[in-house]
Design a protein around this motif. Sequence first.
Motif, PDB file in Angstrom:
ATOM      1  N   LEU A 115       0.472  -4.221  -4.145  1.00  0.00           N
ATOM      2  CA  LEU A 115      -0.968  -4.135  -3.977  1.00  0.00           C
ATOM      3  C   LEU A 115      -1.396  -4.682  -2.365  1.00  0.00           C
ATOM      4  O   LEU A 115      -1.003  -5.471  -1.689  1.00  0.00           O
ATOM      5  N   THR A 116      -2.279  -3.838  -1.770  1.00  0.00           N
ATOM      6  CA  THR A 116      -3.004  -4.355  -0.438  1.00  0.00           C
ATOM      7  C   THR A 116      -4.531  -4.013  -0.596  1.00  0.00           C
ATOM      8  O   THR A 116      -4.922  -3.028  -1.357  1.00  0.00           O
ATOM      9  N   ILE A 117      -5.205  -4.862  -0.368  1.00  0.00           N
ATOM     10  CA  ILE A 117      -6.640  -4.962  -0.226  1.00  0.00           C
ATOM     11  C   ILE A 117      -7.150  -5.142   1.112  1.00  0.00           C
ATOM     12  O   ILE A 117      -6.572  -6.154   1.774  1.00  0.00           O
ATOM     13  N   LYS A 118      -8.054  -4.100   1.504  1.00  0.00           N
ATOM     14  CA  LYS A 118      -8.753  -4.316   2.871  1.00  0.00           C
ATOM     15  C   LYS A 118     -10.114  -4.046   2.952  1.00  0.00           C
ATOM     16  O   LYS A 118     -10.582  -3.190   2.262  1.00  0.00           O
ATOM     17  N   THR A 119     -10.864  -4.759   3.476  1.00  0.00           N
ATOM     18  CA  THR A 119     -12.534  -4.176   3.575  1.00  0.00           C
ATOM     19  C   THR A 119     -12.510  -3.698   5.102  1.00  0.00           C
ATOM     20  O   THR A 119     -12.208  -4.523   5.847  1.00  0.00           O
ATOM     21  N   THR A 146      -8.586  -0.657  -2.198  1.00  0.00           N
ATOM     22  CA  THR A 146      -7.424  -1.331  -2.933  1.00  0.00           C
ATOM     23  C   THR A 146      -6.370  -0.326  -3.105  1.00  0.00           C
ATOM     24  O   THR A 146      -6.717   0.798  -3.415  1.00  0.00           O
ATOM     25  N   ALA A 180      -5.160   4.636  -5.484  1.00  0.00           N
ATOM     26  CA  ALA A 180      -6.279   4.197  -4.300  1.00  0.00           C
ATOM     27  C   ALA A 180      -7.557   4.075  -5.107  1.00  0.00           C
ATOM     28  O   ALA A 180      -8.109   4.899  -5.535  1.00  0.00           O
ATOM     29  N   GLN A 181      -8.263   2.917  -4.828  1.00  0.00           N
ATOM     30  CA  GLN A 181      -9.529   2.579  -5.273  1.00  0.00           C
ATOM     31  C   GLN A 181     -10.512   2.303  -4.197  1.00  0.00           C
ATOM     32  O   GLN A 181     -10.123   1.481  -3.415  1.00  0.00           O
ATOM     33  N   THR A 240     -11.485   6.511  -7.719  1.00  0.00           N
ATOM     34  CA  THR A 240     -10.145   6.372  -7.765  1.00  0.00           C
ATOM     35  C   THR A 240      -9.224   7.460  -7.749  1.00  0.00           C
ATOM     36  O   THR A 240      -9.511   8.736  -8.056  1.00  0.00           O
ATOM     37  N   ILE A 297      -2.479   0.366  -4.591  1.00  0.00           N
ATOM     38  CA  ILE A 297      -1.241  -0.029  -4.995  1.00  0.00           C
ATOM     39  C   ILE A 297      -0.105   1.046  -4.882  1.00  0.00           C
ATOM     40  O   ILE A 297      -0.217   1.999  -5.573  1.00  0.00           O
ATOM     41  N   GLU A 332     -14.561  -1.913   0.155  1.00  0.00           N
ATOM     42  CA  GLU A 332     -13.117  -2.305  -0.343  1.00  0.00           C
ATOM     43  C   GLU A 332     -11.936  -1.456  -0.553  1.00  0.00           C
ATOM     44  O   GLU A 332     -12.484  -0.835  -1.602  1.00  0.00           O
ATOM     45  N   SER A 334     -14.545   0.783  -3.145  1.00  0.00           N
ATOM     46  CA  SER A 334     -15.940   0.582  -3.827  1.00  0.00           C
ATOM     47  C   SER A 334     -16.818   0.184  -2.397  1.00  0.00           C
ATOM     48  O   SER A 334     -15.959  -0.156  -1.587  1.00  0.00           O
TER      49      SER A 334
END
Lengths: 432, 367
Positions: free
Chosen positions: A96-100, A89, A73-74, A58, A91, A87, A76
């Motif tokens: 929140l935005t998540i992208k793989t 993540t 920013a996280q 993080t 905020i 992945e 994994s």
Amino acid sequence: MKRKFSHIFFLCIVTTLLFPYFAISEVHNEDVVVSSILSRFEQMLKKKGWYTQKDDFTCKAFRFESDYHEIVAQLSASRKNTLTSFEVTIIKNGNLTIKTFTFKNTSPNYADTAEKIITSHLVSLALQNNGVSPKNPHFTSLSIGYSRTNDNTDILPEKKKGGYYLALSYTYDPSQLTGLEWMRLNFGEFLTINAWAVIDTDPINRNYINENFLNFDIIILGRHCQKENTKHRYRLLYGFFTGMEYFRPGWKDNILLWNHSLYQDQPHIQYMLWRAIACRICSTYFCNYGIYTVNFMVGLGPSINSSLFAVGWDQEEELHRSPLFQSLTGSKQNYYYSTAYPISLSLAAEYLWRFNFTFSYNFYFFYASDPAIRNEKAYDIVHILKPSIGIQLTEKLLVQINWEHWHIHSMLNGKHTSHSWNRFFMETKYYF
Amino acid sequence: MQPMRLTAIKFIFLLSFSSAYANEISNSIVLFDMSLGYNILQALQNNGFFNSLHVHSIYAPTLKNNQAMDKSITITSSLTELNGKSIAHYSLFGIDGKNQQYRLWWQLEQNSSLTEGALLRIVNLAINSRNNTINETLLNDFLYENDINNFAVRYNFENSENAIDEYSALVKISPSSDHYFWRTTIELILLNSFGLINYFVNKDANIVDWEYQPNGEGFKRKILDGWCLDTNNFRTNSLYHIYAGIIYYQTARSNNYGPFASFIWCFAGSTFWEYIGEYREQVSTNDQIFTPIGGLIFGEGLRQLGLYAERNISLGIIRGVICFILDPMRFINRQLDRWFGGEFTFHLQFINPAQTIISNAIIEQLR
């Protein structure tokens, strides 16, 4: 045959020994990529003036520039055969935005490509203007009320004996939103403005008692510390400040002639001081039973202030006053240059069953420091005590009654004089 | 042997000449205006604009010259009509340190004041990428600049893997630091001039403080007498001088100076007033303390309050009035920034060799 078996055995041993190495290195590789991406992202934000805090997976970043912006920013990673998915993540300011992202881990440039693409993604989200943070670092309140200054112990408001009271209080304090255990605060990252004024309801008969007060304090260098658990939170802010404070009993030039009856009826002090350097400690304890605050500040700096010895003169006396009061021609306003040593302490207990209790004490020591009047041995000491009690009608609305006791002690050429008065005021405060 | 030796020397000479030429080309910027009658790049070259980048620029009359310059930066311009407006379209073709070919493109209105500023930023990006990859240069150097407001990435997903198709960034072109320096200086002189007009309008009140003749001798005496605490009234010393300090401070602050530099400017403004504005009076110690310090403390506080109002009040006129009251110089200087600066978006695309052939063919046809 025997030799062949020994070869196979040797190969098996080597393979067995190397397997965990490859297995570990593969797992380790993703962690390295994640760490490398976050480090690079952190460096970049730092260069752009963000405060950052990073652990293995993080990166948290804050920027204060007159506002409050936050990015978390996280990252994994998970590996499935020849493909590795990351992945991401983010905020940013509550969004929140998540992208793989998926990459072939067999590719020779796999780590570089992943780093390049994911860093670009992080940077693009960090630099996008997606509004203002829902966390507000500006704490503003506006008060309106009724104020009455009395030269005796009579503190109750009477019809046509007071003035309308207006006050503004503003604090810019973004560091408390960060949730960090500690951080350094630079110039301007904490500031307070307090201003109030009284508008006389009967100006002609009461000689325009339009008291006005202004105080700005700004941090030069300090530190924010915070400890938190599920039941309570303790926050401490301390550091070096600089600030200016100003008080006058009226804002019209003509009433500042010292033979004016305002000063005979209601002796006052007026001052303008610069706290060149001040040490300030603000300590706040939040728990289920309310919010408890202690504020302490001590400083010193040059000032301009009046004296009780310049009160109640007639026209003839005006011309024969002490050299302490220099403006012999022109303005006729009697003040002297001094060094001020202001100290202030305030204690507050808020949200105690909707009640707020505050107590503050301000002390000022003005010592004549103009070389021309040093022999006059002049000083003025001011004490201001102020207890208040309020009731929180809603979360944003407070009704409060305050009582202030002012005591001034003046000295000039070995002679002492003092005077006290009270100020009573009721206010309705609205928190924005 | 003699003729053979001469031929060899000639060959070596030609080889070294051609390699020197090739080297010159590889470190050059090749310019090419594609639209007839719109020779913006040629005009800029003639004005010496590209010399300021410390690279050699070559204006190419035909594209064939460009094709040989595999290591050079090629910039093209063309003019198109869009919604009744003439739009200048610029492309920069380059190769980074890892032989990745790329294209940077951006659009501006014809005769935009941003033309030179935009070219400068983009060409610098391309030059810096010669020792690195264009990605690295973009992420490491370019984006660290504080004038990037938006940065977007377009991805694709090919062969079950993510890749980047295009980067785009919104770049703010601000006036130069020289511009800000001179603007601050002029604004402080103007502010002092307004103060001086007010000073002479109220001459009767100020004449009591006059000690020096308005000549060289008087000024010399003023310098030698040094500073003293003045006897002006409380309001002048505690309000007017501090207000002047606030305006000086906010002038510098709104011209992109930090708090400390703005404080220095504020002190300079106050000194100018004390020595030049009030040239017939002795310099006041208290004014020289309270003006810059008051400017710093109140100026920074009011600026913060102004920014808070700017971001949190939605109503246009009310917001404008409040912001003007709290920080008038920021209000004025932001308007000036709009006149002297602006924004443009550039795009970075990666080109593979096949694409290069296609794009070269397109350019050839366009030409």
